[in-house]
Scaffold this motif. Structure first.
Motif, PDB file in Angstrom:
ATOM      1  N   GLY A  40       2.676   1.932  18.966  1.00  6.80           N
ATOM      2  CA  GLY A  40       2.572   3.119  18.819  1.00  6.80           C
ATOM      3  C   GLY A  40       1.315   3.417  19.771  1.00  6.80           C
ATOM      4  N   GLY A  59       3.304   4.961  15.249  1.00  6.53           N
ATOM      5  CA  GLY A  59       4.088   3.884  15.383  1.00  6.53           C
ATOM      6  C   GLY A  59       5.011   3.318  14.699  1.00  6.53           C
ATOM      7  N   SER A  66       9.134   4.524  11.762  1.00  7.66           N
ATOM      8  CA  SER A  66       8.156   5.286  12.388  1.00  7.66           C
ATOM      9  C   SER A  66       7.467   6.106  11.711  1.00  7.66           C
ATOM     10  CB  SER A  66       8.785   6.008  13.603  1.00  7.66           C
ATOM     11  OG  SER A  66       9.781   5.398  14.418  1.00  7.66           O
ATOM     12  N   SER A  90       7.502   6.684  17.240  1.00 10.45           N
ATOM     13  CA  SER A  90       6.841   5.582  17.668  1.00 10.45           C
ATOM     14  C   SER A  90       6.990   5.510  19.276  1.00 10.45           C
ATOM     15  CB  SER A  90       7.587   4.247  17.122  1.00 10.45           C
ATOM     16  OG  SER A  90       8.808   4.427  17.583  1.00 10.45           O
TER      17      SER A  90
END
Length: 125
Positions: A40, A59, A66, A90
């Protein structure tokens, strides 16, 4: 001739002195409670114009899901997770700017959504 030689020596030595200062800085662990994500991006940015840097993080959780998180800085190492309308993603590319010149910060994002599809660039105003 001496002046030129001293300048050359200074030009060689000064970069090493600044590198030494960077590596001699001491860091200490804090008790800030911010979720750790992989794959991320993290940005420090004052989102609410209160003079304190807030945290934007996106991230993957350990499970692979995500996430996009925003923590507002309340001061004294106290950060509060807030709700927002930004999609979870992400592998992000993030850019902050006042795109429309209305005196608040805008977000341009691109990344991968939970289903693995690429999240096309999107402007959040």
């Amino acid at each position: 001739m001496k002046k030129f030689t001293l300048l050359k020596i200074a030009a060689i030595i000064l970069p090493f002195l600044s590198v030494t200062n960077i590596f001699s800085q001491q860091f200490e662990k804090t008790n800030i409670n911010i979720e750790a994500l992989s794959h991320g991006k993290v940005n420090w940015i004052d989102l609410n114009n209160d003079g304190k840097l807030d945290v934007f993080i996106s991230g993957n959780e350990d499970s692979g899901i995500s996430r996009t998180l925003i923590y507002l800085n309340q001061g004294n190492e106290n950060f509060v997770l807030i709700n927002h309308g930004i999609p979870d993603f992400s592998n992000a590319k993030i850019s902050w700017e006042d795109y429309d010149k209305d005196n608040d910060i805008d977000l341009l994002i691109s990344g991968v959504e939970n289903d693995g599809k690429y999240y096309n660039s999107d402007l959040q105003k």
